[in-house]
Structure formats: C-alpha cells, structure tokens
Design a protein around this motif. Structure first.
Motif, short mmCIF file in Angstrom:
data_model
loop_
_atom_site.label_atom_id
_atom_site.label_comp_id
_atom_site.label_asym_id
_atom_site.label_seq_id
_atom_site.Cartn_x
_atom_site.Cartn_y
_atom_site.Cartn_z
N ALA A 310 42.65 -27.55 66.49
CA ALA A 310 42.42 -26.12 66.19
C ALA A 310 41.39 -25.99 65.07
O ALA A 310 40.51 -25.11 65.12
CB ALA A 310 43.73 -25.44 65.80
N ASN A 311 41.47 -26.87 64.07
CA ASN A 311 40.51 -26.82 62.96
C ASN A 311 39.08 -27.09 63.43
O ASN A 311 38.13 -26.47 62.95
CB ASN A 311 40.89 -27.82 61.86
CG ASN A 311 42.05 -27.31 61.03
OD1 ASN A 311 42.33 -26.11 61.02
ND2 ASN A 311 42.76 -28.20 60.36
N GLU A 312 38.94 -28.03 64.38
CA GLU A 312 37.60 -28.31 64.93
C GLU A 312 37.04 -27.06 65.59
O GLU A 312 35.86 -26.72 65.44
CB GLU A 312 37.66 -29.43 65.99
CG GLU A 312 37.99 -30.81 65.46
CD GLU A 312 36.87 -31.43 64.64
OE1 GLU A 312 35.75 -30.87 64.64
OE2 GLU A 312 37.12 -32.45 63.99
N ILE A 313 37.88 -26.37 66.35
CA ILE A 313 37.44 -25.13 67.03
C ILE A 313 37.03 -24.09 65.99
O ILE A 313 35.96 -23.48 66.07
CB ILE A 313 38.57 -24.58 67.93
CG1 ILE A 313 38.89 -25.56 69.05
CG2 ILE A 313 38.21 -23.19 68.47
CD1 ILE A 313 40.09 -25.18 69.90
N MET A 314 37.88 -23.93 64.97
CA MET A 314 37.61 -22.91 63.95
C MET A 314 36.31 -23.20 63.21
O MET A 314 35.52 -22.31 62.92
CB MET A 314 38.78 -22.83 62.97
CG MET A 314 40.02 -22.25 63.62
SD MET A 314 41.52 -22.56 62.69
CE MET A 314 41.43 -21.30 61.46
N LYS A 315 36.09 -24.48 62.91
CA LYS A 315 34.89 -24.87 62.16
C LYS A 315 33.63 -24.59 63.01
O LYS A 315 32.66 -24.00 62.52
CB LYS A 315 34.96 -26.35 61.79
CG LYS A 315 33.81 -26.81 60.96
CD LYS A 315 33.97 -28.27 60.54
CE LYS A 315 32.73 -28.75 59.78
NZ LYS A 315 31.45 -28.46 60.45
N THR A 316 33.69 -24.98 64.28
CA THR A 316 32.51 -24.78 65.14
C THR A 316 32.23 -23.29 65.35
O THR A 316 31.06 -22.86 65.29
CB THR A 316 32.72 -25.50 66.49
OG1 THR A 316 33.23 -26.81 66.23
CG2 THR A 316 31.44 -25.62 67.27
N VAL A 317 33.27 -22.50 65.57
CA VAL A 317 33.07 -21.05 65.75
C VAL A 317 32.47 -20.44 64.48
O VAL A 317 31.57 -19.60 64.54
CB VAL A 317 34.41 -20.37 66.13
CG1 VAL A 317 34.33 -18.85 66.00
CG2 VAL A 317 34.81 -20.75 67.55
N LYS A 318 32.96 -20.90 63.33
CA LYS A 318 32.43 -20.37 62.05
C LYS A 318 30.95 -20.75 61.91
O LYS A 318 30.11 -19.91 61.56
CB LYS A 318 33.27 -20.96 60.91
CG LYS A 318 32.82 -20.58 59.52
CD LYS A 318 33.28 -19.18 59.14
CE LYS A 318 32.80 -18.86 57.73
NZ LYS A 318 32.43 -17.50 57.53
#
Ligand SMILES: Cc1cc2nc3c(=O)[nH]c(=O)nc-3n(C[C@H](O)[C@H](O)[C@H](O)COP(=O)(O)OP(=O)(O)OC[C@H]3O[C@@H](n4cnc5c(N)ncnc54)[C@H](O)[C@@H]3O)c2cc1C
Length: 333
Positions: A310-318
């Motif tokens: 989930a953190n990888e997704i959040m970082k990439t979206v940011k």
C-alpha cells in the motif's frame, strides 16, 4: 461473557493473526464486567465485527472484543427497525426489503456486520448508511457507561464518524423506516447496467434493484471468501483541483466529481490504474484485476506485506499526481 486465550482473529485479508485474549459479549449486563476486566488488565483492546475492514498484526497482545447481539425487530408504528450489532449486514438489508422498507437496497452485499456499519458510514451506489440511522446504542469502555447517540451526534461524513477509533462499543442500532418510497437509481453504474440490459425503469422494485446491485458488485469485486481482500483499500480523495500535478496525465485522464469551491473528489481507482505498471511486484499482495482499488492476498500475506505494498502505491500516486491517498480499512497496531 466468555474469555478465551490465543484465539485467531478472523479477517477477510486472511492474515494469520492471534489475539492474546478474546472475549465474547452476548448481553448488556456483560459490559460492566468487561469494563472492570479491561481496567484491571490494562491492555489494549480491539472491537471486531466480521473482520472485513481491518488489517491485523500477526500477534495482537491485547483483548479482542466480539459481540453476539442478534436481535432484529420491526416497529411499524414507530417506524424503526432495531438490529443487534452482530446481525450480518446483507441479511439485514434482505429483511428490510422483505418488509418493504426503502433506502437499504443500494447497500446490498456490503460485507460485515450491522454494528460496524456506522463506524465508517458505509456507502455504495449513491447511498450512505448515515441517511438511514436514527440512534446508535453503545457502551463506553472508557467510562463504563451506556450512551445513545442520535444521528447528529455521530458526526457522519464520507467514510467517517465519531465512532471510528473510539472507546464506544456499538451493540444495537435503530434505523429509520420512514424513508420516501423512491428508488435511488441515478448512480452512473446503475444507469449503465439498466441501459445495457434494456431494463425498463418502470418495472423496478426494491428486490430487483437489490439484485442489480449484487450483480454489479459481483462483476467488479472479489468475494472475500474466495479471494482474500478488504474491499476498497483507499478512499477517494477530496482536493483542490489546482493542486493536482498534470505534467504526466491530464485532468481528463482522471475520474473527477465536483464538490464545491474548486474542490473535487478524485476517483482513487483510476489513479492506481494509471501507475499500476510502475509498482514493484509483491509475492503475497496484488491489485485486483477488475477493480484497482482492491488489494488481494494469497492468504499468506502478513500485515507488513499488505502495508508495504500500500505504501508503494501511495508513494507513486503522490510522486505522479501530487495526491495523498488515505488507507480506508483500519490498520491495527
Ligand atoms: C469485498 C468487500 C467490499 C466492500 N465494499 C464496501 C462498500 O461498498 N462500502 C463500504 O462502505 N465498505 C465496504 N467494505 C468494507 C466493509 O464491508 C465495511 O467497512 C463493514 O462495515 C465492515 O464490517 P465488519 O463487521 O467486518 O467490521 P470489522 O472489519 O470487524 O471492523 C471494522 C471497524 O469497525 C469497528 N467495529 C466493528 N464492530 C464494531 C462494534 N460493534 N462497535 C464498535 N466498533 C466496531 C472495528 O473496531 C474496526 O475499527 C467492503 C469490504 C469488502 C471485503
């Protein structure tokens, strides 16, 4: 009140998780005893329903509180339906439909219990449970007192209420049964379904709308009994439209609803869809092919596996959109 030790915490992500202490409460009188027990043990506690919206650790060194309140009562004079916290939500919706009570049909097939419904103000297909709740009956594990919250005191908002991360155990809820008799079929995907299947709107009733909702849900969401998941893993985001980074993708590539004063609600599923191929592979967690907001596991994932993906997704979206995603399920420490 039944106390057990080292019990598995059932959860729809199928994370292998064990609670040091597990207490089942089945009547109101048990709560005072539970209050004293918790104060005496001085351990953290976790209230669980059906475990479809929690991300649990491998070991919970505290007290899990599970309820067994299954009453279901239709008071046609007072125009309320009273349901115990442990009644399964979809079964509850089906009973409302049988009793010709409007308003619940669009919330068909949402997994979980009645007691959890107000916690994050469950919603789907243009409806939210906050529109249907009259009173929420709780026991406060901090003060040892019973309290009744009326609708206003719940401070409902999008996927939120005052009950989230609170010391209140919900044991029963009064729902309103005096809603207007109109069907709520204006939501885009309902309209698309009706058109695609050439269904005449005049033939619709509570039962058929519920069946349509179930059919739409089954086509895009994985059944947690077969493919472990916790539903949408991220909330949609409300943000100032000017803050969105459009250097890589244009606004037209996104799904956006106007809210007010330049603020928009951005569909998080589309954001994830657009960056999905940049994410590293995880052995135990994947994005569901029919709905990119849903993270699924192979029943071997740990809490750490799920959160780091989930953190990888959040970082990439940011990085790509300058949009901060927020996790929807409750992450238990
Ligand atoms: C496939 C799938 C689809 C989903 N679709 C939707 C959807 O369309 N819309 C939506 O809003 N949600 C959706 N969800 C999320 C989930 O269904 C809801 O959040 C549901 O209300 C969780 O119920 P539960 O009994 O499993 O709660 P749990 O997961 O056990 O608990 C969730 C939270 O509520 C608290 N809680 C539970 N019971 C009580 C109680 N009696 N008193 C106080 N606190 C309590 C817990 O402490 C925890 O913080 C979906 C989940 C899945 C797996």
């Amino acid at each position: 009140m039944i106390i057990s030790e080292n019990i598995n915490i059932s959860n729809s992500l199928k994370i292998n998780s064990c609670a040091k202490l597990y207490i089942q409460v089945s009547k109101k009188d048990d709560f005072v005893e539970l209050y004293k027990y918790i104060k005496n043990k001085n351990l953290p506690y976790l209230i669980v329903g059906e475990g479809t919206n929690i991300v649990v650790p491998e070991a919970f060194n505290g007290i899990v509180i599970a309820l067994d309140f299954n009453e279901l009562f239709f008071d046609h004079d007072l125009r309320i339906v009273r349901a115990g916290a442990s009644v399964n939500w979809h079964n509850f919706v089906c009973e409302c439909i049988k009793n010709d009570i409007h308003g619940f049909e669009n919330l068909s097939l949402i997994p979980g219990s009645v007691g959890a419904a107000p916690i994050q103000n469950i919603g789907a297909y243009g409806q939210e449970v906050s529109k249907l709740i009259k009173n929420v009956y709780c026991f406060d594990l901090n003060t040892g007192e019973f309290i009744t919250l009326d609708n206003k005191s719940c401070h409902f908002s999008y996927r939120n209420s005052i009950l989230k991360n609170n010391s209140l155990v919900v044991y029963s809820i009064d729902f309103k049964s005096d809603n207007n008799k109109l069907l709520n079929i204006e939501y885009e995907s309902i309209k698309r379904y009706l058109d695609a299947n050439r269904i005449d709107r005049k033939t619709l009733n509570l039962q058929s709308v519920s069946e349509i909702i179930c059919s739409i849900r089954n086509s895009i969401l994985p059944d947690p009994n077969i493919i472990p998941n916790a539903g949408s893993f991220f909330k949609n985001v409300i943000i100032d439209k000017n803050e969105i980074n459009t250097s890589e993708f244009s606004i037209d590539d996104l799904i956006i609803w106007d809210v007010e004063d330049g603020m928009v609600k951005v569909g998080s599923a589309r954001l994830i869809e657009l960056i999905q191929n940049r994410l590293p592979k995880s052995n135990n967690v994947t994005i569901y092919s029919n709905h990119s907001l849903v993270l699924t596991t192979n029943a071997k994932a740990s809490q750490g596996d799920v959160i780091s993906y989930a953190n990888e997704i959040m970082k990439t979206v940011k990085d790509v959109f300058n949009i901060k995603l927020e996790i929807e399920p409750i992450v238990i420490n």
